[in-house]
Design a protein around this motif. Structure first.
Motif, PDB file in Angstrom:
ATOM      1  N   LEU A 248       0.839  -1.204   0.000  1.00  0.00           N
ATOM      2  CA  LEU A 248       0.000   0.000   0.000  1.00  0.00           C
ATOM      3  C   LEU A 248       0.871   1.250   0.000  1.00  0.00           C
ATOM      4  O   LEU A 248       0.620   2.201  -0.740  1.00  0.00           O
ATOM      5  CB  LEU A 248      -0.922  -0.001   1.228  1.00  0.00           C
ATOM      6  CG  LEU A 248      -2.017  -1.069   1.237  1.00  0.00           C
ATOM      7  CD1 LEU A 248      -2.792  -1.024   2.539  1.00  0.00           C
ATOM      8  CD2 LEU A 248      -2.960  -0.869   0.064  1.00  0.00           C
ATOM      9  N   LEU A 249       1.921   1.233   0.823  1.00  0.00           N
ATOM     10  CA  LEU A 249       2.818   2.373   0.888  1.00  0.00           C
ATOM     11  C   LEU A 249       3.460   2.612  -0.483  1.00  0.00           C
ATOM     12  O   LEU A 249       3.512   3.737  -0.980  1.00  0.00           O
ATOM     13  CB  LEU A 249       3.890   2.129   1.953  1.00  0.00           C
ATOM     14  CG  LEU A 249       4.960   3.204   2.094  1.00  0.00           C
ATOM     15  CD1 LEU A 249       4.332   4.513   2.528  1.00  0.00           C
ATOM     16  CD2 LEU A 249       6.019   2.788   3.107  1.00  0.00           C
ATOM     17  N   GLY A 250       3.921   1.515  -1.105  1.00  0.00           N
ATOM     18  CA  GLY A 250       4.570   1.651  -2.415  1.00  0.00           C
ATOM     19  C   GLY A 250       3.603   2.176  -3.459  1.00  0.00           C
ATOM     20  O   GLY A 250       3.949   3.036  -4.271  1.00  0.00           O
ATOM     21  N   ASP A 251       2.370   1.685  -3.408  1.00  0.00           N
ATOM     22  CA  ASP A 251       1.331   2.144  -4.330  1.00  0.00           C
ATOM     23  C   ASP A 251       1.100   3.646  -4.184  1.00  0.00           C
ATOM     24  O   ASP A 251       1.025   4.380  -5.165  1.00  0.00           O
ATOM     25  CB  ASP A 251       0.024   1.417  -4.002  1.00  0.00           C
ATOM     26  CG  ASP A 251      -0.449   0.591  -5.171  1.00  0.00           C
ATOM     27  OD1 ASP A 251       0.374   0.328  -6.060  1.00  0.00           O
ATOM     28  OD2 ASP A 251      -1.632   0.230  -5.183  1.00  0.00           O
ATOM     29  N   GLY A 252       0.987   4.079  -2.928  1.00  0.00           N
ATOM     30  CA  GLY A 252       0.767   5.490  -2.664  1.00  0.00           C
ATOM     31  C   GLY A 252       1.958   6.321  -3.123  1.00  0.00           C
ATOM     32  O   GLY A 252       1.797   7.376  -3.733  1.00  0.00           O
ATOM     33  N   LEU A 253       3.160   5.843  -2.834  1.00  0.00           N
ATOM     34  CA  LEU A 253       4.366   6.561  -3.245  1.00  0.00           C
ATOM     35  C   LEU A 253       4.436   6.671  -4.754  1.00  0.00           C
ATOM     36  O   LEU A 253       4.837   7.690  -5.307  1.00  0.00           O
ATOM     37  CB  LEU A 253       5.620   5.834  -2.745  1.00  0.00           C
ATOM     38  CG  LEU A 253       5.977   6.014  -1.280  1.00  0.00           C
ATOM     39  CD1 LEU A 253       7.215   5.202  -0.958  1.00  0.00           C
ATOM     40  CD2 LEU A 253       6.236   7.487  -0.982  1.00  0.00           C
ATOM     41  N   ARG A 254       4.014   5.609  -5.447  1.00  0.00           N
ATOM     42  CA  ARG A 254       4.090   5.620  -6.901  1.00  0.00           C
ATOM     43  C   ARG A 254       3.210   6.735  -7.477  1.00  0.00           C
ATOM     44  O   ARG A 254       3.616   7.456  -8.364  1.00  0.00           O
ATOM     45  CB  ARG A 254       3.647   4.285  -7.480  1.00  0.00           C
ATOM     46  CG  ARG A 254       3.487   4.354  -8.988  1.00  0.00           C
ATOM     47  CD  ARG A 254       3.119   3.035  -9.552  1.00  0.00           C
ATOM     48  NE  ARG A 254       2.058   2.431  -8.769  1.00  0.00           N
ATOM     49  CZ  ARG A 254       1.916   1.141  -8.616  1.00  0.00           C
ATOM     50  NH1 ARG A 254       2.772   0.338  -9.175  1.00  0.00           N
ATOM     51  NH2 ARG A 254       0.923   0.657  -7.920  1.00  0.00           N
ATOM     52  N   ASP A 255       2.008   6.859  -6.900  1.00  0.00           N
ATOM     53  CA  ASP A 255       1.115   7.895  -7.410  1.00  0.00           C
ATOM     54  C   ASP A 255       1.752   9.272  -7.275  1.00  0.00           C
ATOM     55  O   ASP A 255       1.500  10.166  -8.072  1.00  0.00           O
ATOM     56  CB  ASP A 255      -0.213   7.867  -6.643  1.00  0.00           C
ATOM     57  CG  ASP A 255      -1.022   6.626  -6.988  1.00  0.00           C
ATOM     58  OD1 ASP A 255      -0.633   5.951  -7.965  1.00  0.00           O
ATOM     59  OD2 ASP A 255      -2.002   6.329  -6.304  1.00  0.00           O
ATOM     60  N   VAL A 256       2.576   9.447  -6.226  1.00  0.00           N
ATOM     61  CA  VAL A 256       3.165  10.757  -5.982  1.00  0.00           C
ATOM     62  C   VAL A 256       4.475  10.938  -6.749  1.00  0.00           C
ATOM     63  O   VAL A 256       4.705  11.956  -7.388  1.00  0.00           O
ATOM     64  CB  VAL A 256       3.415  10.938  -4.467  1.00  0.00           C
ATOM     65  CG1 VAL A 256       4.189  12.218  -4.222  1.00  0.00           C
ATOM     66  CG2 VAL A 256       2.092  10.983  -3.727  1.00  0.00           C
TER      67      VAL A 256
END
Lengths: 300, 271, 336
Positions: free
Chosen positions: A286-294
């Motif tokens: 989830l953290l990686g997914d969120g970071l990717r969007d940013v």
């Protein structure tokens, strides 16, 4: 400095220094990340896991190795929140200490793998030609066996244990990062600013290490965060197959392997470490997914 | 169309990009001119409700031949799209489906609106390709978009939009991705087809002289507003400083200038 | 012509990769702390025997020579003998591999049947509640340890609900009843016309295939969604919509038509990755496939078997990637 002054300093469209620009950019990324509920959930769990692992001796109710053979396989209760395992050890304490081992393995792998992947990828991408072909062939070879199976073969050759598991996972984790860094470096290499730096007489090594590597970082950070979830699963899988941490080490996968026979009657004994694995790996995903969007919206 | 407003969500809330545009088109050739980002394309696409779902469209009135576009269902819109109004996009390289042959894409448009067998559709496609002056249409029908030149691709695009025989053709910068020599050919083709079939045309461009040459009427847009509306032959009488500024920037062989003027902008235009 | 040359280049890279693979297994085989001689003859063999076997295996020669011998044997299809089963490793693998193919194929079919529609609709309704729901499902698939999921499935569906059979490939009832033809139990049962055995086989396959299928579902859904989002944002979708096509036709013919070929590569990769997941799933479900063979060999320090299985998995992996590459180049009109 008051809050609002800090805010306006951070969000200034005309930063006065490089430092202000960098902080401003980070702050803006944070503002975008903050509105993503799943990403924030991931971050909260990761931080909680880190704190729980660091503070395990304070939080645990007893040593993870203390056995109470009279109290075997007890269901969850006030004294033993998660119950006890097949040797009467407190599961809550063991899961806490297990977090130390899992996160420790993950962080070690990341520390070992990131520089290798980055340097190999950036060099291959920037130098091109023969160097690129050779480095990428080597990468391909390591990529040609599924990670868990290659790691199993490595561990078998070394000798089961945490150290061998870390080495094996590290050996199989750098190629995807190198691939990614190479793709970025290839794009950056063609830009005008790299040509400009070249004209000013910067050495090739300086260009690679000072200018190309830093720009590969965002996508590599995203990739690694997502990979951490895979590393957790591989480490746990090795433990489950008896090829990772050895009993009585409270590694989550190893704990499941030791108690999987109790799944039918005392199902919580192997399930609780399983949930711990799920949480840890989910949090990094989830953290990686969120970071990717940013950081890196284009990557899939 | 009266008082059309379109807004898109951004990090700082909704940003309006089209601030109240009114226009109407009959069987005539209307040109819309403006620089990049002035809202021409968004205006054109909102007529067919082809904006991304995040866009907020509002208007006092937005009608296509009596049909209220804003309230029309997807099904009603589909009856307008293609069948009654076609849209030609800027670059055939991106606007054609890369994994379908030219013929299949034209045939698909034909078959969607006129019931017929596959065979009839394929034959109609070849016929349409011939109408847009493609030599050897049978061969071109079997080619994929990446095998076509820009001019050829745009002809396929036109053939596709003509297939259902629409009443209105919206051409969104149909030539700006093409070579200068091909541009004139394509425009002449569009003009020819439009007048022969008695269709209405909305030609969107950033090229003021070109538009005034081909169209009956010209709307000049700046920052989401219409700043001036002119008959094409009265272009030289333009009153608005922006239009005059645009005309002034053009090089001319008759009136030599030392240096081309640069447009001076006035924030008042945006109000 | 250029298409053929690119194809030839990707085919030509395969031997290099395979050579690297062989080198890796050779190196692993030599650094292993278990003495291969002792593994064969046992701890208590007299020293003369050990010395003779060492000579027979060529272990006294320098490493490069040993490598040449190793490669030569591989080229003759000889992976050595398994200490555990005392069969040739190739025989063992031929025996166990079909069960893995059966399991992995069932799993990938489940993942495709569910994952592609989920990904397509999530992209079509980007940002909606459904999209978030799909995201949670796919992240879950990539986060859940398959062996834990397998155990929980067994607990719930076999023990608590009693609607699924237990572990293994078939009921004891059918043990030895189905003549082996392809090695894939269900197909063999169908070939011999024993429909009750087919039914039993499918029932046994359901749980492990679901577990393994969920493992690749996450990846396939995520990639489908990403590719579809990309396709849906391209200009030609506006063209397709302006033609007055139905939403379904725009979605499935124009958008999905563009990503289908790219998905072939994703599917090949997912299928290859299933082999990893299969090791754990087979262990949990006692599924007699290559994964279980590998783990049992590992626990018995049966290095010939371990390295043989690793090598075979690697070759299959390389082969699948090559196949995807070839398919991509032949199917996509854009790749010249």
């Amino acid at each position: 400095m008051s809050d609002s002054a800090l805010r306006s300093w951070l969000l200034s469209d005309t930063p006065d220094s490089r430092r202000q620009a960098a902080w401003g950019r980070a702050y803006r990324s944070w503002l975008r990340f903050r509105v993503n509920p799943l990403g924030m959930a991931g971050l909260v769990i990761v931080v909680a896991l880190l704190i729980a692992s660091l503070a395990a001796p304070l939080l645990a109710v007893q040593s993870p190795d203390v056995q109470h053979l009279t109290l075997r396989l007890a269901p969850p209760s006030a004294a033993h929140w998660f119950g006890t395992d097949e040797l009467g050890r407190d599961l809550y304490s063991r899961v806490l200490y297990g977090g130390r081992i899992t996160l420790g393995m993950v962080l070690t792998v990341v520390v070992l793998v990131t520089p290798i992947g980055l340097v190999v990828g950036a060099l291959a991408g920037y130098l091109g030609g023969m160097a690129d072909r050779i480095l990428m062939r080597i990468t391909d070879i390591f990529l040609s066996i599924p990670q868990l199976i290659l790691a199993l073969a490595f561990v078998a050759a070394l000798k089961p244990g945490v150290t061998s598991a870390v080495i094996a996972i590290a050996l199989t984790s750098w190629p995807p990062i190198a691939r990614l860094a190479r793709a970025d470096a290839l794009t950056i290499r063609g830009t005008d600013f790299v040509a400009a730096i070249g004209i000013t007489g910067a050495s090739r090594m300086r260009i690679v290490f000072r200018h190309i590597l830093p720009l590969c970082l965002p996508s590599v950070i995203v990739r690694i965060t997502l990979d951490m979830s895979g590393i957790i699963l591989t480490a746990a899988g090795l433990g489950f197959l008896g090829m990772g941490a050895q009993p009585p080490t409270p590694e989550w996968g190893t704990m499941i392997a030791a108690t999987r026979g109790y799944i039918l009657q005392q199902w919580w004994v192997p399930t609780i470490p399983g949930i711990a694995i799920l949480f840890a790996s989910l949090a990094f995903n989830l953290l990686g997914d969120g970071l990717r969007d940013v950081l890196d919206p284009k990557q899939t | 169309m009266r008082d059309l407003r379109v807004a898109f969500p951004t990090t700082r809330g909704m940003t309006e990009v089209v601030h109240g545009i009114s226009l109407s088109v009959g069987a005539e050739k209307l040109g819309i001119v403006g620089e990049s980002g002035s809202g021409k394309s968004v205006t054109a696409r909102s007529i067919l409700k082809l904006l991304p779902p995040s866009a907020r469209i509002s208007a006092e009135e937005l009608r296509f031949d009596g049909i209220d576009v804003l309230r029309a269902s997807e099904r009603e819109m589909r009856a307008i799209r293609g069948k009654r109004a076609g849209l030609i996009l800027q670059d055939p390289k991106f606007a054609l489906n890369p994994v379908m042959t030219a013929g299949a894409q034209v045939a698909e448009a034909w078959r969607t609106h006129r019931r017929g067998t596959r065979k009839e559709a394929a034959a109609a496609a070849v016929e349409l390709l011939a109408q847009v002056q493609i030599r050897d249409p049978g061969r071109v029908a079997g080619l994929y978009p990446h095998e076509l030149s820009g001019g050829m691709g745009q002809r396929v695009m036109i053939a596709m939009m003509l297939a259902p025989d629409p009443e209105l053709l919206i051409a969104d910068e149909p030539t700006s991705a093409l070579d200068a020599t091909v541009q004139a050919e394509i425009l002449r083709l569009i003009e020819d087809l439009v007048s022969r079939r008695g269709m209405g045309l909305i030609l969107i461009s950033h090229d003021l002289p070109l538009v005034s040459h081909f169209c009956d009427r010209v709307l000049v847009m700046y920052a989401g507003r219409v700043v001036e509306e002119l008959r094409a032959n009265e272009l030289s009488d333009a009153k608005h400083p922006y239009t005059r500024g645009l005309l002034n920037c053009l090089p001319s062989l008759l009136h030599r200038k030392q240096r081309l003027s640069v447009l001076a902008r006035d924030p008042a235009w945006e109000r | 012509m250029r298409r053929l040359r690119a194809l030839a280049a990707s085919v030509a890279s395969v031997p290099v990769t395979l050579f690297g693979l062989v080198l890796i297994t050779f190196v692993i085989g030599r650094v292993v702390p278990i003495d291969p001689v002792v593994a064969i003859v046992g701890d208590h063999a007299p020293p003369q025997v050990i010395a003779r076997v060492r000579l027979e295996l060529g272990l006294d020669r320098p490493l490069p020579v040993q490598f040449v011998i190793y490669v030569n044997r591989l080229l003759h299809g000889d992976l050595g003998r398994s200490v555990m089963t005392s069969h040739r490793v190739t025989t063992d693998i031929a025996h166990y591999f079909p069960a893995t193919i059966e399991l992995a194929t069932a799993a990938i079919l489940i993942a495709l049947a569910v994952g592609i529609p989920l990904g397509v609709f999530a992209a079509a309704k980007g940002g909606s509640r459904f999209d978030h729901f799909v995201r949670v499902i796919s992240v879950g698939g990539q986060s859940v340890p398959v062996f834990v999921l397998g155990m929980i499935f067994l607990l719930v569906f076999y023990v608590k609900l009693g609607i699924a059979p237990g572990t293994g490939q078939q009921d004891v009832l059918f043990e030895g009843m189905v003549p082996r033809v392809t090695g894939m139990h269900i197909i063999d049962a169908a070939l011999s016309g024993q429909w009750d055995a087919v039914q039993d086989g499918l029932a046994h396959l359901a749980l492990p295939a679901l577990v393994l299928g969920y493992f690749s579902l996450g990846y396939i859904t995520r990639m489908t969604r990403a590719y579809m989002l990309d396709a849906l944002h391209s200009e030609h979708i506006i063209t397709a919509r302006s033609k007055g096509l139905s939403a379904a036709r725009v979605l499935w013919v124009h958008a999905f038509g563009n990503v289908a070929v790219g998905l072939v590569t994703v599917i090949a990769l997912a299928y290859a990755n299933l082999l990893s997941g299969a090791v754990l799933t087979e262990t949990v479900f006692s599924w007699p496939g290559l994964g279980m063979y590998l783990t049992v060999s590992l626990l018995n320090a049966d290095m010939n078997a371990v390295l043989g299985a690793t090598l075979v998995v690697g070759v299959v992996y390389v082969g699948l990637n090559l196949l995807a590459d070839v398919a991509y180049r032949l199917l996509d009109p854009r790749v010249r």
